[in-house]
Design a protein around this motif. Structure first.
Motif, short mmCIF file in Angstrom:
data_model
loop_
_atom_site.label_atom_id
_atom_site.label_comp_id
_atom_site.label_asym_id
_atom_site.label_seq_id
_atom_site.Cartn_x
_atom_site.Cartn_y
_atom_site.Cartn_z
N UNK A 200 15.01 -5.73 4.87
CA UNK A 200 13.82 -6.54 4.72
C UNK A 200 12.62 -5.63 4.48
N UNK A 201 11.90 -5.83 3.40
CA UNK A 201 10.76 -5.00 3.06
C UNK A 201 11.10 -3.81 2.19
N UNK A 202 12.34 -3.33 2.27
CA UNK A 202 12.84 -2.22 1.46
C UNK A 202 11.93 -0.99 1.52
N UNK A 203 11.40 -0.70 2.68
CA UNK A 203 10.61 0.52 2.84
C UNK A 203 10.73 1.02 4.26
N UNK A 204 10.45 2.31 4.45
CA UNK A 204 10.52 2.93 5.77
C UNK A 204 9.60 4.14 5.77
N UNK B 37 0.84 -1.19 0.00
CA UNK B 37 0.00 0.00 0.00
C UNK B 37 0.88 1.25 0.00
N UNK B 38 0.46 2.26 -0.75
CA UNK B 38 1.20 3.51 -0.81
C UNK B 38 0.64 4.46 0.24
N UNK B 39 1.44 4.72 1.26
CA UNK B 39 1.00 5.54 2.40
C UNK B 39 1.80 6.83 2.47
N UNK B 40 1.17 7.86 2.96
CA UNK B 40 1.83 9.16 3.09
C UNK B 40 3.15 9.01 3.83
N UNK B 41 4.22 9.60 3.25
CA UNK B 41 5.49 9.67 3.96
C UNK B 41 6.36 8.44 3.88
N UNK B 42 5.94 7.43 3.15
CA UNK B 42 6.79 6.23 3.04
C UNK B 42 7.81 6.39 1.93
N UNK B 43 8.96 5.79 2.14
CA UNK B 43 9.98 5.74 1.11
C UNK B 43 10.22 4.27 0.77
N UNK B 44 10.29 3.97 -0.52
CA UNK B 44 10.45 2.60 -1.01
C UNK B 44 11.73 2.51 -1.83
N UNK B 45 12.50 1.48 -1.58
CA UNK B 45 13.72 1.24 -2.34
C UNK B 45 13.47 0.07 -3.28
#
Length: 306
Positions: free
Chosen positions: A143-147, A82-90
């Motif tokens: 793991x997950x490549x997101x924060x 899911x694309x959530x406000x403020x997330x960064x994806x690698x």
């Protein structure tokens, strides 16, 4: 990536190859004199005509995506995110990106920063086979490549992205290359600091392949030689490595050789005949052809302008 409503540069892509399941893998198209970095806002107006019907694709380069405004979901290597406000994806090379329906993303706004790590001097000077272990790329190995970017830090992220886009719009401006390098470095540092402490376990086969390339690249070894030395047929190993990393076995071998060629061009005054011998690139003519295809300029010109 796409097309924005202003003059932000678009990412020129072409299909390097197609995986067995039909997924196209897009390659980086280097423009002479321009840093290997692109930043593109992704919004309802972005251009998706170049994507396959189900929007499923992969890259042979690296992508850092910041979600300014969330909405909908995308598939990242088989998992729905899911694309959530403020997330960064690698998004690492070879990772499959898919959106079942672009209509689901009409309310989302994100920024896509596509790059090759050799845009940053500290990464350009080391073996590309070790990039995934570098601290600057920690989120790509997590793991997950997101924060999640803390809310207080989000204005700074937007400012960095806007600054990067502005510098890339004017690559001939005094100091533009240094500004692009510095801003991209700041973004990667910020993302790395958000990465979970436990990285993904390295792929054993990819590690074996990279170790063998590192051991032999300076010789006249071929991709077929590498595969057979590891107990695989060339076709099978090339397919597997392409699926797991976005690049073929020959791509990685050539990348390692060209990285060493750049180091020798930068740090020595050795002639091309010696550099080609020391990097396993057969002869000066072949070195020039491979170098120009990869970087959009000749070794001699690159050396003068470094």
């Amino acid at each position: 990536m796409g097309r924005s409503s202003d003059s932000t540069p678009t990412l020129s892509r072409s299909v390097r190859t197609v995986r067995a399941d039909g997924t196209p893998i897009y390659r980086w198209e280097q423009s002479p004199g321009v840093p290997p970095v692109r930043v593109v806002p992704l919004d309802p107006d972005c251009d998706t005509e170049h994507l396959p019907p189900d929007n499923r694709h992969a890259h042979d380069f690296w992508v850092l995506a910041y979600v300014e405004r969330g909405g909908g979901a995308v598939g990242l290597d088989g998992r729905q995110v899911a694309l959530r406000d403020g997330e960064v994806h690698a998004v690492a090379p070879g990772e499959v990106v898919a959106a079942e329906s672009l209509a689901e993303l009409t309310h989302a706004r994100a920024w896509s920063v596509a790059f090759t790590p050799d845009a940053i001097p500290s990464l350009a000077s080391i073996s590309p086979l070790t990039w995934t272990h570098h601290p600057l790329l920690a989120l790509f190995a997590a793991d997950g490549r997101r924060a999640l970017v803390p809310e207080a830090d989000r204005p700074r992220w937007l400012a960095l992205l806007a600054d990067l886009a502005e510098e890339l719009r004017h690559p001939d401006r005094l100091g533009a290359h240094d500004a692009v390098t510095a801003t991209l470095t700041n973004l990667l540092v910020a993302s790395a600091r958000l990465a979970p402490s436990a990285p993904i376990a390295p792929d054993p086969l990819v590690s074996r392949v990279f170790d063998e390339i590192e051991r032999t690249y300076a010789t006249k070894v071929t991709a077929g030689d590498l595969a057979r030395s590891l107990g695989y047929t060339p076709g099978h190993l090339t397919t597997v490595i392409r699926q797991r990393t976005g690049r073929t076995l020959l791509d990685w071998l050539t990348e390692r050789r060209l990285t060493e060629a750049r180091r020798l061009l930068r740090e020595t005054d050795l002639p091309l005949s010696v550099i080609s011998t020391r990097t396993g690139l057969t002869d000066p003519g072949y070195l020039v052809r491979r170098f120009k295809a990869r970087y959009g300029t000749t070794p001699d010109r690159w050396r003068r302008e470094w």
